[in-house]
Write a protein that holds these residues in place. Structure first.
Motif, mmCIF file in Angstrom:
data_model
loop_
_atom_site.group_PDB
_atom_site.id
_atom_site.type_symbol
_atom_site.label_atom_id
_atom_site.label_comp_id
_atom_site.label_asym_id
_atom_site.label_seq_id
_atom_site.Cartn_x
_atom_site.Cartn_y
_atom_site.Cartn_z
ATOM 1 N N MET A 1 0.843 -1.196 0.000
ATOM 2 C CA MET A 1 0.000 0.000 0.000
ATOM 3 C C MET A 1 0.885 1.255 0.000
ATOM 4 N N THR A 2 0.607 2.171 -0.910
ATOM 5 C CA THR A 2 1.389 3.398 -1.016
ATOM 6 C C THR A 2 1.016 4.378 0.090
ATOM 7 N N VAL A 3 2.022 4.870 0.796
ATOM 8 C CA VAL A 3 1.803 5.854 1.851
ATOM 9 C C VAL A 3 1.970 7.235 1.243
ATOM 10 N N LEU A 4 0.915 8.043 1.326
ATOM 11 C CA LEU A 4 0.961 9.380 0.757
ATOM 12 C C LEU A 4 1.756 10.312 1.659
ATOM 13 N N LEU A 5 2.530 11.190 1.041
ATOM 14 C CA LEU A 5 3.370 12.128 1.784
ATOM 15 C C LEU A 5 2.521 13.237 2.385
ATOM 16 N N THR A 6 2.639 13.422 3.684
ATOM 17 C CA THR A 6 1.910 14.505 4.345
ATOM 18 C C THR A 6 2.758 15.775 4.356
ATOM 19 N N LEU A 7 2.076 16.900 4.456
ATOM 20 C CA LEU A 7 2.794 18.167 4.546
ATOM 21 C C LEU A 7 3.615 18.230 5.824
ATOM 22 N N ALA A 8 3.082 17.638 6.893
ATOM 23 C CA ALA A 8 3.778 17.677 8.187
ATOM 24 C C ALA A 8 5.085 16.896 8.134
ATOM 25 N N SER A 9 5.075 15.707 7.502
ATOM 26 C CA SER A 9 6.302 14.899 7.438
ATOM 27 C C SER A 9 7.346 15.566 6.554
ATOM 28 N N TYR A 10 6.888 16.184 5.467
ATOM 29 C CA TYR A 10 7.826 16.915 4.623
ATOM 30 C C TYR A 10 8.429 18.087 5.396
ATOM 31 N N GLU A 11 7.582 18.808 6.110
ATOM 32 C CA GLU A 11 8.029 19.984 6.846
ATOM 33 C C GLU A 11 9.040 19.615 7.922
ATOM 34 N N THR A 12 8.847 18.467 8.558
ATOM 35 C CA THR A 12 9.782 18.010 9.586
ATOM 36 C C THR A 12 11.165 17.775 8.986
ATOM 37 N N ALA A 13 11.194 17.119 7.817
ATOM 38 C CA ALA A 13 12.472 16.859 7.156
ATOM 39 C C ALA A 13 13.126 18.160 6.691
ATOM 40 N N ALA A 14 12.324 19.066 6.174
ATOM 41 C CA ALA A 14 12.868 20.343 5.704
ATOM 42 C C ALA A 14 13.430 21.151 6.867
ATOM 43 N N ARG A 15 12.725 21.153 8.003
ATOM 44 C CA ARG A 15 13.173 21.923 9.165
ATOM 45 C C ARG A 15 14.517 21.400 9.678
ATOM 46 N N ARG A 16 14.722 20.096 9.578
ATOM 47 C CA ARG A 16 15.970 19.497 10.056
ATOM 48 C C ARG A 16 17.176 20.001 9.268
ATOM 49 N N THR A 17 16.974 20.420 8.026
ATOM 50 C CA THR A 17 18.093 20.878 7.201
ATOM 51 C C THR A 17 18.183 22.398 7.123
ATOM 52 N N ASP A 18 17.409 23.100 7.935
ATOM 53 C CA ASP A 18 17.515 24.561 8.019
ATOM 54 C C ASP A 18 18.685 24.869 8.939
ATOM 55 N N GLN A 19 19.890 24.828 8.376
ATOM 56 C CA GLN A 19 21.111 24.852 9.173
ATOM 57 C C GLN A 19 21.392 26.197 9.839
ATOM 58 N N ARG A 20 20.802 27.255 9.352
ATOM 59 C CA ARG A 20 21.067 28.581 9.911
ATOM 60 C C ARG A 20 20.085 28.946 11.021
ATOM 61 N N ARG A 21 19.111 28.104 11.285
ATOM 62 C CA ARG A 21 18.062 28.497 12.225
ATOM 63 C C ARG A 21 18.598 28.715 13.637
ATOM 64 N N ASP A 22 19.592 27.921 14.030
ATOM 65 C CA ASP A 22 20.167 28.088 15.371
ATOM 66 C C ASP A 22 20.931 29.404 15.504
ATOM 67 N N ILE A 23 21.392 29.935 14.367
ATOM 68 C CA ILE A 23 22.132 31.198 14.383
ATOM 69 C C ILE A 23 21.188 32.380 14.250
ATOM 70 N N ASP A 24 20.209 32.225 13.357
ATOM 71 C CA ASP A 24 19.289 33.322 13.060
ATOM 72 C C ASP A 24 17.942 32.714 12.693
ATOM 73 N N ASP A 25 16.948 32.897 13.559
ATOM 74 C CA ASP A 25 15.640 32.295 13.297
ATOM 75 C C ASP A 25 14.646 33.302 12.711
ATOM 76 N N GLY A 26 15.151 34.416 12.191
ATOM 77 C CA GLY A 26 14.287 35.407 11.566
ATOM 78 C C GLY A 26 13.834 34.979 10.178
ATOM 79 N N LEU A 27 12.991 35.792 9.573
ATOM 80 C CA LEU A 27 12.434 35.452 8.264
ATOM 81 C C LEU A 27 13.303 35.917 7.106
ATOM 82 N N ALA A 28 14.216 36.839 7.354
ATOM 83 C CA ALA A 28 14.948 37.476 6.257
ATOM 84 C C ALA A 28 15.701 36.464 5.393
ATOM 85 N N PHE A 29 16.457 35.563 6.016
ATOM 86 C CA PHE A 29 17.269 34.629 5.240
ATOM 87 C C PHE A 29 16.425 33.704 4.367
ATOM 88 N N PRO A 30 15.420 32.995 4.922
ATOM 89 C CA PRO A 30 14.622 32.134 4.039
ATOM 90 C C PRO A 30 13.816 32.918 3.002
#
Length: 386
Positions: free
Chosen positions: A1-30
């Motif tokens: 059975m194919t498991v459909l990708l949820t927005l939440a699971s994608y967002e979790t993976a994307a957040r893990r690779t936001d390497q600058r967030r610990d330095i600057d969590d503002g909106l300007a960079f993204p």
């Protein structure tokens, strides 16, 4: 059975690779990243218009660029303490019907079901859709720069919803549903920044020991004078390995020490046709492997990679102080080895091989020689001064 990708699971993976967030969590960079990737997407369309016959790889590039735009949109949304589901649930709602929060189980497929159908290939309306996307990103940037969004979450949410809606439309007109762009982007994330770093098995593991690269190898590098030129000589247990190398260049740049790179490729990737040739451990028991993977063309490709990266590294102080490599460089290296076993090595492993190889190269260059040791089981390379 194919498991459909949820927005939440994608967002979790994307957040893990936001390497600058610990330095600057503002909106300007993204936001800058979102603006830049949207521009890159427009640039690809321009290239296609300019030379539709010669520009190959258009569809793959559009898929990747759409995924990158989605990643930066997820980064902006997350830093704004919203979720992609909060945006997506309102994509097809009027303002008076907005929901404040989205369903954590909402899938990309679900938010596309009610939209226009996905084209089979980039449609004539794709350009119009991209212009609309760039306009929405531009409005987001303008309002943020004017200070109209920092204290007005409803306005910020509205702008982000408009961007996501325009991105969905652009994807559909390009023949790329958001679900496909998101999945492709996840594969890119895992290739470049995996949660766990597990290198693939060594390519020669199933071959006789006499046809395997030495799992632990110690090479002595010395600088010598030969025929009035400065050369680098490699020995193993006192036995000469290959011929002494000069820079083969009018001006010295110490490329004579570049066998360090082949040692690093072997250590980290388990791949070095050049080192196999030097050590006489070609996999002759399999004629196809011997001809293709260990043959002259594979050697030329490895030498080409080493030279091309070196020319790039010279402009960057031989990567001194650099901890991560440009994604475009790594992707180009993979294109070099397309069709060969090394294309199965993940990009993070290529990055390790290159950066650690240059770390040792700089040491050899400083000391004008020394001992380089590799451990292929541990995927390590290190230097001992002479």
């Amino acid at each position: 059975m194919t498991v459909l990708l949820t927005l939440a699971s994608y967002e979790t993976a994307a957040r893990r690779t936001d390497q600058r967030r610990d330095i600057d969590d503002g909106l300007a960079f993204p936001l800058l990243g979102l603006f830049g990737e949207t521009g890159s997407l427009l640039s690809e369309v321009k290239k296609k218009q300019r030379d539709p016959v010669a520009y190959l790889g258009y569809e793959d590039t559009v898929l990747e660029e759409l995924g990158d735009v989605l990643w930066y949109l997820a980064a902006v949304t997350n830093r704004a303490h919203l979720t992609l589901a909060d945006l997506a649930v309102n994509l097809d709602r009027d303002l008076e019907c907005w929901q404040s929060t989205g369903d954590k189980d909402l899938t990309f497929t679900a938010i596309e079901a009610s939209a226009q159908p996905v084209a089979s290939e980039p449609s004539p309306e794709f350009e119009t859709a991209l212009l609309r996307l760039s306009a929405e990103v531009g409005l987001l940037m303008t309002d943020y720069n004017a200070g109209r969004l920092q204290q007005n979450r409803s306005a910020l949410k509205g702008r982000l919803i408009a961007v996501l809606r325009a991105l969905r439309t652009a994807g559909h007109e390009a023949g790329v549903p958001l679900s496909k762009a998101a999945q492709s982007n996840l594969e890119k994330i895992n290739d470049r920044w995996p949660r766990t770093r597990q290198p693939p098995p060594l390519f020669d593991a199933g071959f006789p020991a006499t046809e395997q690269l030495p799992r632990r190898l110690k090479i002595r590098i010395e600088e010598i004078e030969q025929d009035g030129k400065t050369a680098a000589r490699l020995t193993r247990d006192g036995v000469l390995i290959g011929d002494p190398l000069t820079d083969n260049r009018a001006e010295d740049d110490d490329y004579r020490f570049h066998d360090v790179f082949h040692l690093s490729y072997a250590a980290h990737l388990g791949w070095s046709p050049t080192l196999r040739r030097l050590l006489k451990v070609k996999r002759k028991s399999d004629p196809v492997t011997d001809e293709v993977q260990d043959g002259a063309r594979a050697v030329l490709i490895e030498e080409g990679i080493a030279t091309w990266i070196f020319n790039h590294a010279q402009r960057l102080a031989l990567f001194d102080g650099i901890e991560t490599l440009d994604y475009g460089l790594l992707k180009s290296v993979r294109r070099f080895v397309s069709g060969y076993e090394a294309e199965n090595c993940p990009l993070w492993l290529w990055e390790d091989a290159i950066l650690n190889g240059y770390k040792v190269f700089r040491e050899v260059r400083t000391h004008r020689g020394g001992t380089v040791t590799i451990d292929m089981d541990e995927r390590k390379i290190w230097f001992d001064a002479p």
